[in-house]
Write a protein that holds these residues in place. Sequence first.
Motif, PDB file in Angstrom:
ATOM      1  N   GLN A  46       1.030  -1.247  -0.185  1.00  0.00           N
ATOM      2  CA  GLN A  46       0.307  -0.086  -0.214  1.00  0.00           C
ATOM      3  C   GLN A  46       0.146   1.323   0.129  1.00  0.00           C
ATOM      4  N   GLY A  47       1.256   1.836  -1.347  1.00  0.00           N
ATOM      5  CA  GLY A  47       2.433   2.579  -1.010  1.00  0.00           C
ATOM      6  C   GLY A  47       3.947   2.186  -1.083  1.00  0.00           C
ATOM      7  N   CYS A  48       4.432   2.776  -0.283  1.00  0.00           N
ATOM      8  CA  CYS A  48       5.709   1.888   0.627  1.00  0.00           C
ATOM      9  C   CYS A  48       4.654   1.024   1.568  1.00  0.00           C
ATOM     10  N   ASP A  49       3.808   0.779   1.697  1.00  0.00           N
ATOM     11  CA  ASP A  49       4.507   0.139   3.004  1.00  0.00           C
ATOM     12  C   ASP A  49       3.478  -1.714   3.160  1.00  0.00           C
ATOM     13  N   ILE A  50       3.950  -2.721   3.917  1.00  0.00           N
ATOM     14  CA  ILE A  50       3.383  -3.893   4.590  1.00  0.00           C
ATOM     15  C   ILE A  50       2.805  -4.543   4.496  1.00  0.00           C
ATOM     16  N   ARG A  51       1.553  -4.810   4.019  1.00  0.00           N
ATOM     17  CA  ARG A  51       0.359  -5.033   4.940  1.00  0.00           C
ATOM     18  C   ARG A  51       1.019  -6.936   4.973  1.00  0.00           C
ATOM     19  N   ALA A  52       1.281  -7.656   5.712  1.00  0.00           N
ATOM     20  CA  ALA A  52       1.670  -8.884   5.763  1.00  0.00           C
ATOM     21  C   ALA A  52       0.093  -9.895   6.452  1.00  0.00           C
ATOM     22  N   ARG A  53      -0.997 -10.368   6.041  1.00  0.00           N
ATOM     23  CA  ARG A  53      -1.877 -10.731   6.860  1.00  0.00           C
ATOM     24  C   ARG A  53      -1.868 -12.192   6.477  1.00  0.00           C
ATOM     25  N   ALA A  54      -1.614 -13.309   8.349  1.00  0.00           N
ATOM     26  CA  ALA A  54      -1.692 -14.833   8.768  1.00  0.00           C
ATOM     27  C   ALA A  54      -2.965 -15.265   7.709  1.00  0.00           C
ATOM     28  N   GLY A  55      -2.801 -16.437   7.641  1.00  0.00           N
ATOM     29  CA  GLY A  55      -4.003 -17.340   7.760  1.00  0.00           C
ATOM     30  C   GLY A  55      -5.452 -16.980   8.587  1.00  0.00           C
ATOM     31  N   ASN A  56      -4.941 -16.380  10.208  1.00  0.00           N
ATOM     32  CA  ASN A  56      -5.584 -16.740  10.976  1.00  0.00           C
ATOM     33  C   ASN A  56      -6.081 -14.680  10.621  1.00  0.00           C
ATOM     34  N   GLY A  57      -5.836 -14.456  10.453  1.00  0.00           N
ATOM     35  CA  GLY A  57      -6.625 -12.486  10.360  1.00  0.00           C
ATOM     36  C   GLY A  57      -5.609 -12.171  10.851  1.00  0.00           C
ATOM     37  N   ALA A  58      -4.283 -12.716  11.320  1.00  0.00           N
ATOM     38  CA  ALA A  58      -3.509 -11.645  12.135  1.00  0.00           C
ATOM     39  C   ALA A  58      -2.386 -10.502  11.140  1.00  0.00           C
ATOM     40  N   MET A  59      -1.545  -9.804  11.334  1.00  0.00           N
ATOM     41  CA  MET A  59      -1.708  -8.728  10.559  1.00  0.00           C
ATOM     42  C   MET A  59      -0.357  -8.239  10.918  1.00  0.00           C
ATOM     43  N   LEU A  60       1.013  -8.035  10.138  1.00  0.00           N
ATOM     44  CA  LEU A  60       1.924  -7.418  10.571  1.00  0.00           C
ATOM     45  C   LEU A  60       2.357  -6.199   9.197  1.00  0.00           C
ATOM     46  N   CYS A  61       1.937  -5.072  10.033  1.00  0.00           N
ATOM     47  CA  CYS A  61       2.535  -3.596   9.010  1.00  0.00           C
ATOM     48  C   CYS A  61       3.890  -3.293   8.842  1.00  0.00           C
ATOM     49  N   LEU A  62       4.328  -3.180   8.310  1.00  0.00           N
ATOM     50  CA  LEU A  62       6.112  -2.997   8.107  1.00  0.00           C
ATOM     51  C   LEU A  62       5.274  -1.194   7.247  1.00  0.00           C
ATOM     52  N   GLN A  63       5.641  -0.073   8.241  1.00  0.00           N
ATOM     53  CA  GLN A  63       5.816   0.675   8.177  1.00  0.00           C
ATOM     54  C   GLN A  63       6.120   2.044   7.777  1.00  0.00           C
ATOM     55  N   VAL A  64       6.379   2.153   6.126  1.00  0.00           N
ATOM     56  CA  VAL A  64       8.128   3.049   5.870  1.00  0.00           C
ATOM     57  C   VAL A  64       7.620   4.681   6.318  1.00  0.00           C
ATOM     58  N   LEU A  65       8.485   5.641   7.682  1.00  0.00           N
ATOM     59  CA  LEU A  65       8.989   6.012   7.983  1.00  0.00           C
ATOM     60  C   LEU A  65       9.519   7.143   7.354  1.00  0.00           C
ATOM     61  N   ASP A  66      10.661   6.815   6.713  1.00  0.00           N
ATOM     62  CA  ASP A  66      11.590   7.505   6.479  1.00  0.00           C
ATOM     63  C   ASP A  66      12.536   7.018   5.610  1.00  0.00           C
ATOM     64  N   SER A  67      13.121   7.065   4.292  1.00  0.00           N
ATOM     65  CA  SER A  67      13.054   5.697   2.857  1.00  0.00           C
ATOM     66  C   SER A  67      13.642   6.558   1.754  1.00  0.00           C
ATOM     67  N   PRO A  68      14.009   6.846   0.612  1.00  0.00           N
ATOM     68  CA  PRO A  68      14.633   7.167  -0.313  1.00  0.00           C
ATOM     69  C   PRO A  68      14.273   5.583  -1.851  1.00  0.00           C
ATOM     70  N   LEU A  69      14.217   4.818  -1.010  1.00  0.00           N
ATOM     71  CA  LEU A  69      14.013   3.949  -1.273  1.00  0.00           C
ATOM     72  C   LEU A  69      12.460   3.298  -2.539  1.00  0.00           C
ATOM     73  N   VAL A  70      12.230   2.505  -2.979  1.00  0.00           N
ATOM     74  CA  VAL A  70      11.586   2.319  -4.027  1.00  0.00           C
ATOM     75  C   VAL A  70      10.809   0.345  -3.404  1.00  0.00           C
ATOM     76  N   PRO A  71       9.920   0.084  -3.164  1.00  0.00           N
ATOM     77  CA  PRO A  71       9.404  -1.446  -3.390  1.00  0.00           C
ATOM     78  C   PRO A  71       9.089  -1.782  -4.472  1.00  0.00           C
ATOM     79  N   GLU A  72       8.992  -3.192  -4.077  1.00  0.00           N
ATOM     80  CA  GLU A  72       8.730  -4.017  -5.618  1.00  0.00           C
ATOM     81  C   GLU A  72       7.843  -5.779  -4.665  1.00  0.00           C
ATOM     82  N   LEU A  73       6.926  -6.219  -4.592  1.00  0.00           N
ATOM     83  CA  LEU A  73       7.053  -7.128  -4.248  1.00  0.00           C
ATOM     84  C   LEU A  73       6.873  -8.135  -6.070  1.00  0.00           C
ATOM     85  N   HIS A  74       7.657  -9.313  -4.509  1.00  0.00           N
ATOM     86  CA  HIS A  74       8.350 -10.469  -6.043  1.00  0.00           C
ATOM     87  C   HIS A  74       7.182 -11.737  -5.047  1.00  0.00           C
ATOM     88  N   MET A  75       7.192 -12.761  -6.108  1.00  0.00           N
ATOM     89  CA  MET A  75       6.885 -14.493  -5.657  1.00  0.00           C
ATOM     90  C   MET A  75       6.968 -15.196  -6.611  1.00  0.00           C
TER      91      MET A  75
END
Length: 182
Positions: A46-75
């Motif tokens: 979501q923009g530069c932030d990551i939302r990682a959701r487990a099967g049970n619905g729990a989530m880990l949000c990685l919120q970018v606060l200060d970084s000039p880097l650009v994200p790419e999602l790979h699989m």
Amino acid sequence: DVRWVRRIVFVKNAYWILQDVLTGIPESVAVEQNFQFEPEIAVELQGCDIRARAGNGAMLCLQVLDSPLVPELHMGDKTPHKTGATAYKTYAGQYDFEVGRGWVGRRRNAPIPAPAVTYTGRVRLPVVFTLALVPLAPGADATGLPAIRCEKSGDLTRWHLPSPSGCIILDTSADRFETTNA
């Protein structure tokens, strides 16, 4: 010629602040910052932030606060990544091939496709990347992320980290890392 330091602050019962600090002789460097997840984790950008959701619905949000880097999602990317190649070799050495991002472990002598987010860019040294890792309980959504604020003055960044007992002040730069309670 580049020195890397990782700093971590845990805000009790709430979240972590993670800082990567790069210093060194070169004026600028190409950088990759990687976050690898298990195959069954649903990952979205979501923009530069990551939302990682487990099967049970729990989530880990990685919120970018200060970084000039650009994200790419790979699989299961088979293209060698930008800053170096990774060779995969089985126990028996039967299948040697280069892989890109988005692979984990082994199953029947082959890597398993899994989501990975790679932040890339060229940066001037020194540089500090800052993000928050925020776990959320099953069913919670990302509207409950902490309202982290920062103020910059020259090379110094003052972070205001909300906590259950008030606010933590974190002063950071390439060579400074100090916390106080507000």
